[in-house]
Design a protein around this motif. Structure first.
Motif, PDB file in Angstrom:
ATOM      1  N   SER A  12      38.007  39.353  27.942  1.00 24.22           N
ATOM      2  CA  SER A  12      37.877  40.978  28.941  1.00 24.22           C
ATOM      3  C   SER A  12      36.998  40.384  30.247  1.00 24.22           C
ATOM      4  CB  SER A  12      37.441  42.190  27.870  1.00 24.22           C
ATOM      5  OG  SER A  12      36.690  41.288  26.605  1.00 24.22           O
ATOM      6  N   PHE A  13      36.340  39.855  29.221  1.00 29.30           N
ATOM      7  CA  PHE A  13      34.891  38.825  29.865  1.00 29.30           C
ATOM      8  C   PHE A  13      36.152  38.684  31.687  1.00 29.30           C
ATOM      9  CE2 PHE A  13      32.650  35.369  31.598  1.00 29.30           C
ATOM     10  CZ  PHE A  13      30.847  36.385  31.568  1.00 29.30           C
ATOM     11  N   ILE A  14      36.426  37.856  31.355  1.00 28.13           N
ATOM     12  CA  ILE A  14      36.743  37.017  32.124  1.00 28.13           C
ATOM     13  C   ILE A  14      38.245  38.247  33.478  1.00 28.13           C
ATOM     14  CG2 ILE A  14      38.551  35.081  33.470  1.00 28.13           C
ATOM     15  CD1 ILE A  14      38.051  33.613  30.519  1.00 28.13           C
ATOM     16  N   ILE A  15      38.792  38.798  32.794  1.00 29.25           N
ATOM     17  CA  ILE A  15      39.726  39.689  33.248  1.00 29.25           C
ATOM     18  C   ILE A  15      39.092  40.859  33.765  1.00 29.25           C
ATOM     19  CG2 ILE A  15      41.218  42.401  33.535  1.00 29.25           C
ATOM     20  CD1 ILE A  15      42.205  39.966  30.907  1.00 29.25           C
ATOM     21  N   CYS A  16      37.467  41.326  33.436  1.00 30.98           N
ATOM     22  CA  CYS A  16      36.068  42.359  34.656  1.00 30.98           C
ATOM     23  C   CYS A  16      36.069  41.462  35.237  1.00 30.98           C
ATOM     24  CB  CYS A  16      36.021  42.385  33.471  1.00 30.98           C
ATOM     25  SG  CYS A  16      34.663  44.121  33.560  1.00 30.98           S
ATOM     26  N   LEU A  17      35.882  40.166  35.468  1.00 31.59           N
ATOM     27  CA  LEU A  17      35.110  39.486  36.339  1.00 31.59           C
ATOM     28  C   LEU A  17      35.578  38.944  36.984  1.00 31.59           C
ATOM     29  CD1 LEU A  17      31.854  38.200  37.127  1.00 31.59           C
ATOM     30  CD2 LEU A  17      33.224  36.048  35.718  1.00 31.59           C
ATOM     31  N   VAL A  18      36.908  38.543  37.207  1.00 36.13           N
ATOM     32  CA  VAL A  18      38.005  38.484  38.106  1.00 36.13           C
ATOM     33  C   VAL A  18      37.983  39.868  38.822  1.00 36.13           C
ATOM     34  CG1 VAL A  18      39.925  38.036  38.464  1.00 36.13           C
ATOM     35  CG2 VAL A  18      39.130  36.255  36.808  1.00 36.13           C
ATOM     36  N   LEU A  19      38.642  40.992  38.153  1.00 34.54           N
ATOM     37  CA  LEU A  19      39.061  41.918  39.047  1.00 34.54           C
ATOM     38  C   LEU A  19      37.534  42.930  40.009  1.00 34.54           C
ATOM     39  CD1 LEU A  19      40.911  44.528  38.608  1.00 34.54           C
ATOM     40  CD2 LEU A  19      39.586  45.613  37.240  1.00 34.54           C
ATOM     41  N   LEU A  20      36.426  42.540  38.922  1.00 38.64           N
ATOM     42  CA  LEU A  20      35.245  42.638  40.409  1.00 38.64           C
ATOM     43  C   LEU A  20      35.198  42.029  41.809  1.00 38.64           C
ATOM     44  CD1 LEU A  20      32.166  44.196  37.324  1.00 38.64           C
ATOM     45  CD2 LEU A  20      33.945  45.392  39.517  1.00 38.64           C
ATOM     46  N   ILE A  21      35.241  40.641  40.998  1.00 40.39           N
ATOM     47  CA  ILE A  21      35.179  39.946  42.095  1.00 40.39           C
ATOM     48  C   ILE A  21      36.256  39.558  43.125  1.00 40.39           C
ATOM     49  CG2 ILE A  21      35.341  36.908  43.421  1.00 40.39           C
ATOM     50  CD1 ILE A  21      33.063  36.867  40.484  1.00 40.39           C
ATOM     51  N   SER A  22      37.524  40.126  43.110  1.00 36.44           N
ATOM     52  CA  SER A  22      38.202  40.346  43.481  1.00 36.44           C
ATOM     53  C   SER A  22      38.621  40.696  44.649  1.00 36.44           C
ATOM     54  CB  SER A  22      39.347  40.603  43.065  1.00 36.44           C
ATOM     55  OG  SER A  22      39.556  39.327  42.051  1.00 36.44           O
ATOM     56  N   VAL A  23      38.287  42.540  44.535  1.00 34.07           N
ATOM     57  CA  VAL A  23      37.805  43.373  45.235  1.00 34.07           C
ATOM     58  C   VAL A  23      37.016  43.416  45.819  1.00 34.07           C
ATOM     59  CG1 VAL A  23      36.772  45.929  45.149  1.00 34.07           C
ATOM     60  CG2 VAL A  23      38.860  45.196  43.610  1.00 34.07           C
ATOM     61  N   PHE A  24      35.781  42.857  45.730  1.00 38.36           N
ATOM     62  CA  PHE A  24      34.621  42.224  46.313  1.00 38.36           C
ATOM     63  C   PHE A  24      34.832  41.243  47.746  1.00 38.36           C
ATOM     64  CE2 PHE A  24      31.110  44.429  46.086  1.00 38.36           C
ATOM     65  CZ  PHE A  24      31.442  45.828  44.584  1.00 38.36           C
ATOM     66  N   LEU A  25      35.901  40.054  46.790  1.00 37.71           N
ATOM     67  CA  LEU A  25      35.718  39.082  47.816  1.00 37.71           C
ATOM     68  C   LEU A  25      36.904  39.826  49.215  1.00 37.71           C
ATOM     69  CD1 LEU A  25      35.910  36.074  48.512  1.00 37.71           C
ATOM     70  CD2 LEU A  25      37.763  35.758  46.501  1.00 37.71           C
ATOM     71  N   ASP A  66      29.162  50.615  58.102  1.00 39.05           N
ATOM     72  CA  ASP A  66      29.403  49.423  58.916  1.00 39.05           C
ATOM     73  C   ASP A  66      29.371  47.751  58.569  1.00 39.05           C
ATOM     74  OD1 ASP A  66      26.580  49.556  59.328  1.00 39.05           O
ATOM     75  OD2 ASP A  66      26.116  49.755  61.466  1.00 39.05           O
ATOM     76  N   THR A  67      28.058  47.101  57.701  1.00 40.70           N
ATOM     77  CA  THR A  67      28.483  45.820  57.103  1.00 40.70           C
ATOM     78  C   THR A  67      28.582  46.530  55.904  1.00 40.70           C
ATOM     79  OG1 THR A  67      26.062  46.052  55.629  1.00 40.70           O
ATOM     80  CG2 THR A  67      26.698  45.806  58.591  1.00 40.70           C
ATOM     81  N   ALA A  68      29.099  44.450  55.291  1.00 40.42           N
ATOM     82  CA  ALA A  68      29.574  44.615  53.974  1.00 40.42           C
ATOM     83  C   ALA A  68      28.567  45.119  52.752  1.00 40.42           C
ATOM     84  CB  ALA A  68      29.823  43.060  54.102  1.00 40.42           C
ATOM     85  N   TYR A  69      27.031  44.419  52.931  1.00 42.62           N
ATOM     86  CA  TYR A  69      26.252  45.673  52.483  1.00 42.62           C
ATOM     87  C   TYR A  69      25.984  46.683  52.208  1.00 42.62           C
ATOM     88  CZ  TYR A  69      22.011  45.967  50.325  1.00 42.62           C
ATOM     89  OH  TYR A  69      20.536  46.203  49.514  1.00 42.62           O
ATOM     90  N   GLY A  70      26.032  47.429  53.380  1.00 44.68           N
ATOM     91  CA  GLY A  70      26.379  49.017  53.973  1.00 44.68           C
ATOM     92  C   GLY A  70      27.298  49.596  52.887  1.00 44.68           C
ATOM     93  N   TRP A  71      28.919  48.988  52.867  1.00 45.12           N
ATOM     94  CA  TRP A  71      29.727  49.178  51.965  1.00 45.12           C
ATOM     95  C   TRP A  71      29.272  49.026  50.236  1.00 45.12           C
ATOM     96  CZ3 TRP A  71      33.012  46.349  47.911  1.00 45.12           C
ATOM     97  CH2 TRP A  71      33.734  47.056  47.596  1.00 45.12           C
ATOM     98  N   LEU A  72      28.415  47.720  49.777  1.00 47.97           N
ATOM     99  CA  LEU A  72      28.725  47.820  48.712  1.00 47.97           C
ATOM    100  C   LEU A  72      27.564  48.564  47.571  1.00 47.97           C
ATOM    101  CD1 LEU A  72      27.313  44.316  47.153  1.00 47.97           C
ATOM    102  CD2 LEU A  72      25.877  46.368  47.131  1.00 47.97           C
ATOM    103  N   LYS A  73      26.094  48.867  48.761  1.00 50.03           N
ATOM    104  CA  LYS A  73      24.905  50.178  48.596  1.00 50.03           C
ATOM    105  C   LYS A  73      26.297  51.367  48.469  1.00 50.03           C
ATOM    106  CE  LYS A  73      22.184  49.699  51.355  1.00 50.03           C
ATOM    107  NZ  LYS A  73      21.228  50.220  52.592  1.00 50.03           N
ATOM    108  N   SER A  74      27.108  51.730  48.633  1.00 60.35           N
ATOM    109  CA  SER A  74      27.407  53.364  48.894  1.00 60.35           C
ATOM    110  C   SER A  74      29.200  53.157  47.652  1.00 60.35           C
ATOM    111  CB  SER A  74      28.001  53.554  50.543  1.00 60.35           C
ATOM    112  OG  SER A  74      29.246  52.832  51.448  1.00 60.35           O
TER     113      SER A  74
END
Lengths: 263, 290
Positions: A12-25, A66-74
């Motif tokens: 479950s740890f790997i699934i959650c990590l991969v899911l989060l990283i995939s979306v952000f990647l 307008d930037t990836a960081y801006g999207w990350l914050k919101s």
């Protein structure tokens, strides 16, 4: 026992990590191509059509996307908080309770180990996974942001701490719930339902001053993301309440688990 | 000899519904105690209460002379438990579950583990998830025995085992008894109790209704008296025994009279055939419960 617990919960740890990283990647990869001046103008027009309350609910009144960081914050961090909330809740409800559901507790309880020690070892593994998830994900974001765009590092690290402020209370709250209920598979559904309810309640509380009081009924308020983005600081009360509520739910879990009928 | 298990008026209620009403028993060191009762009588509830899995409503439990404490590690180290249904971690292999088990004990369990694995013909490389009911039971038996406990609590230990493995298990248990291990053997299969146990306790509707040595149970209770005679109606009156079966020319009585009395009472009648049969434990059980 710790080795076995780590192994049992790694999936479950790997699934959650991969899911989060995939979306952000995906976001980091496509952002440079999507966010052009022309597209941003269209996006801004579109966003202006949204009521201010809706923008507030996603922190989009404070951060531009307008930037990836801006999207990350919101939007990005809303997703992270939801993900960590779900992961922590599943761990909390399952870590002890699954032994009862699968009836393996009959074996575990026959071994020379105290119930309180079973609980301690399971909590240790769960907290290790919650912290690991947050920090691996933070590290990933940090490297990706270094490559993608300029960003406020202090603000980023404070934001990255915020999932811990909700993750631990969610974990211990669900752990406590699991010590109260009998073997019933509906409990996981109820637990996840609560995550979404807290999430929606927290968003609603941002929309209007009239329903601001709702923030006192959601664990998500403890993440304090709006304050971090607006003032680059975490409200000390959020940290304190997060720690105190975790300690209270953990203590109650020990007390109730010690008295619980396991079959 | 001292009591290894002592239960005094043990009671367990699940809310309104009865688990056990009044269970008292005492098992001395080195004894194999057969705990018999039909399904729902309260055998597993009694055992689970003793194992601290559920909380007693009333009564007292003493293990190795000490008042029961579910967190008493010294007692837990000396106890081996085989539940009626063996549930283990499906994602582990048998080797991993045995290694895991070893972690909890301070002594070296390897020699006994290897001995049991050989006796029960277990392949340690298999995954728990892939095991049949019988093989899972064998793994449960090794887990209950590999730390050489002084007290063994076995709940329906042979269910799922093939006849050869049942014999192997009984051999293992008899050797354990020789070593001084105390065994609580819960079962509804009466023949295995009669061959193995020293004392038998009967439980019905959550209450202990009878406890006796196996020898007494075999000797002193009743026999079947089968008589063929033209005077059968007079004989029925004379003996005053309960008739359980009548076919064309043979009548079967439940007999609790001693053989001399029977012969004296029958002497004046013309008897075609007379047979006194020892009752099986199965029949004794039915007589108690039906």
């Amino acid at each position: 026992m710790i080795k076995k617990e780590l192994k049992s919960n790694i999936k479950s740890f790997i699934i959650c990590l991969v899911l989060l990283i995939s979306v952000f990647l995906l976001v980091y990869l496509i952002y440079p191509f999507v966010i052009t001046d022309e597209n941003m103008a269209t996006m801004n027009e579109l966003l202006q059509a949204f009521p201010e309350e809706v923008l507030k609910a996603f922190n989009m009144d404070l951060a531009s996307i307008d930037t990836a960081y801006g999207w990350l914050k919101s939007e990005g961090f809303m997703f992270v908080l939801l993900g960590i909330g779900i992961f922590s809740s599943i761990l909390g409800i399952n870590i002890v309770f699954k032994e009862e559901q699968d009836k393996t507790i009959e074996y575990l309880a026959s071994l020379p180990i105290k119930r309180s020690k079973i609980m301690t070892k399971k909590i240790f593994v769960s907290v290790f996974y919650i912290i690991s998830l947050i920090w691996i994900f933070t590290l990933f974001n940090f490297i990706a942001l270094l490559i993608s765009c300029e960003f406020n590092q202090k603000e980023f690290f404070l934001l990255s701490l915020s999932p811990l402020l909700i993750g631990l209370p969610f974990f211990f709250f669900n752990l406590f719930i699991s010590t109260l209920v009998k073997r019933d598979k509906k409990v996981l559904g109820l637990s996840l339902g609560l995550v979404f309810i807290f999430y929606i309640v927290s968003m609603l509380s941002e929309i209007s001053d009239k329903v601001e009081f709702l923030k006192y009924f959601s664990l998500y308020t403890l993440a304090d993301t709006r304050n971090i983005i607006a003032n680059c600081e975490i409200n000390i009360w959020c940290i304190l309440i997060s720690i105190i509520s975790s300690v209270i739910f953990a203590s109650l879990s020990y007390i109730f688990y010690n008295k619980k009928e396991l079959l | 000899m001292s009591s290894v298990i002592e239960l005094k008026h043990l009671k367990k209620y699940y809310g309104e519904s009865r688990g056990i009403e009044d269970v008292s028993l005492s098992i001395e060191e080195g004894t194999i105690y057969g705990f018999i009762g039909p399904n729902g009588a309260g055998k597993s509830t009694t055992i689970r209460t003793m194992m601290g899995l559920i909380n007693k409503t009333d009564g007292e439990i003493f293990l190795f002379g000490k008042p029961f404490d579910k967190d008493d590690l010294e007692i837990k180290e000396k106890t081996g438990y085989l539940p009626s249904e063996v549930n283990l971690y499906a994602d582990l292999t048998i080797k991993e579950i045995f290694d895991y088990h070893e972690e909890f004990y301070k002594k070296d369990l390897k020699p006994r583990r290897n001995e049991l694995v050989q006796l029960l013909k277990i392949d340690e490389s298999k995954k728990i998830n892939d095991l049949s009911l019988g093989n899972l039971k064998k793994v449960g038996i090794v887990l209950a025995l590999m730390h050489s406990p002084k007290l063994l609590i076995l709940d329906e230990p042979t269910s799922g085992l093939d006849p050869i493995m049942q014999i192997t298990l009984h051999d293992i248990l008899l050797k354990e008894k020789q070593k001084g291990t105390t065994i609580l053997y819960s079962s509804h299969i009466l023949n295995e109790i009669s061959n193995l146990c020293d004392i038998v306790g009967f439980i019905k509707d959550g209450q202990m209704i009878k406890e006796d040595t196996m020898d007494n149970i075999k000797k002193n209770y009743f026999t079947y008296l089968k008589i063929s005679s033209k005077d059968i109606e007079k004989i029925k009156e004379e003996l005053g025994l309960k008739v359980i079966k009548e076919d064309d020319n043979t009548t079967t009585f439940i007999n609790n009279l001693d053989p001399n009395t029977v012969i004296n009472k029958l002497a004046k009648y013309n008897i075609d055939n007379l047979l006194i049969e020892e009752v099986s434990l199965e029949d004794l059980f039915i007589n108690y419960y039906m």
